[in-house]
Write a protein that holds these residues in place. Structure first.
Motif, short mmCIF file in Angstrom:
data_model
loop_
_atom_site.label_atom_id
_atom_site.label_comp_id
_atom_site.label_asym_id
_atom_site.label_seq_id
_atom_site.Cartn_x
_atom_site.Cartn_y
_atom_site.Cartn_z
N VAL A 1 119.42 77.67 65.16
CA VAL A 1 119.71 76.23 64.84
C VAL A 1 118.50 75.14 65.14
CG1 VAL A 1 121.12 74.20 65.29
CG2 VAL A 1 122.24 76.56 64.94
N SER A 2 118.05 75.36 66.14
CA SER A 2 116.74 74.44 66.62
C SER A 2 115.75 74.78 65.61
CB SER A 2 116.51 74.71 68.09
OG SER A 2 117.55 73.96 68.96
N GLY A 3 115.41 75.87 65.39
CA GLY A 3 114.31 76.11 64.38
C GLY A 3 114.51 75.44 63.21
N ARG A 4 115.79 75.57 62.60
CA ARG A 4 116.18 74.86 61.50
C ARG A 4 115.87 73.36 61.39
NH1 ARG A 4 120.06 78.74 61.30
NH2 ARG A 4 121.53 77.37 61.67
N ILE A 5 116.40 72.64 62.65
CA ILE A 5 116.12 71.40 62.60
C ILE A 5 114.54 70.95 62.86
CG2 ILE A 5 116.10 69.56 64.57
CD1 ILE A 5 119.02 70.84 65.29
N MET A 6 113.72 71.89 63.40
CA MET A 6 112.32 71.55 63.29
C MET A 6 111.58 71.64 61.98
SD MET A 6 111.26 73.67 66.67
CE MET A 6 112.47 73.72 68.07
N THR A 7 112.32 72.45 61.01
CA THR A 7 111.98 72.76 60.03
C THR A 7 112.40 71.48 59.06
OG1 THR A 7 111.64 75.04 60.00
CG2 THR A 7 112.00 74.04 57.53
N LYS A 8 113.69 71.08 59.21
CA LYS A 8 113.90 69.70 58.57
C LYS A 8 113.15 68.64 58.78
CE LYS A 8 119.05 70.91 58.56
NZ LYS A 8 120.29 70.25 58.95
N LEU A 9 112.60 68.64 59.84
CA LEU A 9 111.70 67.28 60.47
C LEU A 9 110.32 67.57 59.91
CD1 LEU A 9 113.33 66.71 63.97
CD2 LEU A 9 113.77 65.58 61.82
N GLY A 10 109.89 68.66 59.13
CA GLY A 10 108.51 68.75 58.89
C GLY A 10 107.61 69.64 59.91
N MET A 11 108.28 69.82 61.01
CA MET A 11 107.26 70.83 61.76
C MET A 11 107.18 72.09 61.26
SD MET A 11 109.19 69.67 65.27
CE MET A 11 107.73 69.78 66.35
N THR A 12 106.15 72.82 61.31
CA THR A 12 105.63 74.22 60.78
C THR A 12 105.38 75.01 62.17
OG1 THR A 12 103.44 73.59 60.51
CG2 THR A 12 104.86 73.31 58.49
N HIS A 13 105.90 76.29 61.56
CA HIS A 13 105.64 77.45 62.67
C HIS A 13 104.02 77.59 63.00
CE1 HIS A 13 104.93 81.26 64.18
NE2 HIS A 13 105.88 81.29 65.02
N HIS A 14 103.77 77.53 64.44
CA HIS A 14 102.32 77.37 64.88
C HIS A 14 101.99 78.82 65.38
CE1 HIS A 14 98.61 75.77 66.15
NE2 HIS A 14 98.79 76.39 67.38
N ALA A 15 102.96 79.40 66.47
CA ALA A 15 102.87 80.54 67.15
C ALA A 15 104.14 80.93 67.47
CB ALA A 15 101.62 80.40 68.01
N ASP A 16 103.89 82.19 67.92
CA ASP A 16 105.18 82.79 68.96
C ASP A 16 104.33 83.05 70.29
OD1 ASP A 16 106.74 82.92 66.77
OD2 ASP A 16 106.42 84.86 66.29
N ARG A 17 104.98 82.80 71.37
CA ARG A 17 104.68 82.90 72.66
C ARG A 17 105.68 83.17 73.65
NH1 ARG A 17 105.34 78.33 75.61
NH2 ARG A 17 103.66 78.63 77.06
#
Length: 179
Positions: free
Chosen positions: A141-157
């Motif tokens: 759910v938080s990942g989808r919110i980030m995507t809706k806000l225009g954020m893009t995946h940068h890295a896994d850590r």
């Protein structure tokens, strides 16, 4: 510096000493913290430390955590963190602002997080050229919110608690293109 940010349904108020009760309520709920840190409710001591740090952040930077309240009645339903991260604290290796949020379960599924974090994101670009947020594996759910806000995946850590997280980033240039 505005003490509040408003959206059609919400008011995001500057974090104050009175918000310790809100934070305590949120972080003592196992449902709320199931994807935060070590997935355990926070101790009273840790909660107080984070609260005090949020108040100090406002003093040092002129922005920071905000309580999320319904505009129609002022009821607090969560919080959004807007935290300056200098080079040594930023997972990006450069100064940035980290966004985070916690919502009480009755506010889930109503678009509150997206609406609140969008306002916080927009305000953050008055203080930085890049924002980021992280979510733990399983917190889609938080990942989808980030995507809706225009954020893009940068890295896994792996975060400081040994938990696998997904880092999303939005630069000022990309943010401007969204507007």
């Amino acid at each position: 510096m505005s003490a509040s940010l408003t959206t059609p349904r919400l008011e995001l108020t500057r974090w104050t000493g009175d918000d310790l009760r809100l934070l305590t309520t949120l972080v003592s709920d196992p449902l709320v913290v199931r994807h935060i840190r070590d997935q355990e409710p926070w101790s009273a001591e840790f909660t107080r430390e984070r609260h005090d740090a949020a108040l100090e952040h406002w003093s040092a930077h002129g922005f920071g955590w905000r309580a999320i309240r319904w505009r129609h009645d002022g009821t607090a339903v969560g919080m959004v963190s807007v935290s300056h991260r200098p080079v040594g604290e930023s997972v990006l290796g450069r100064p940035a602002v980290e966004l985070g949020w916690l919502l009480a379960p009755p506010a889930w599924g109503k678009g509150v997080a997206t609406e609140a974090v969008r306002a916080a994101r927009d305000h953050a670009f008055g203080h930085t050229d890049v924002v980021y947020a992280q979510y733990q594996t399983g917190n889609d759910v938080s990942g989808r919110i980030m995507t809706k806000l225009g954020m893009t995946h940068h890295a896994d850590r792996t975060d400081s608690d040994g938990v696998h997280t997904h880092l999303h980033v939005l630069t000022r240039t990309d943010w401007a293109a969204l507007r």
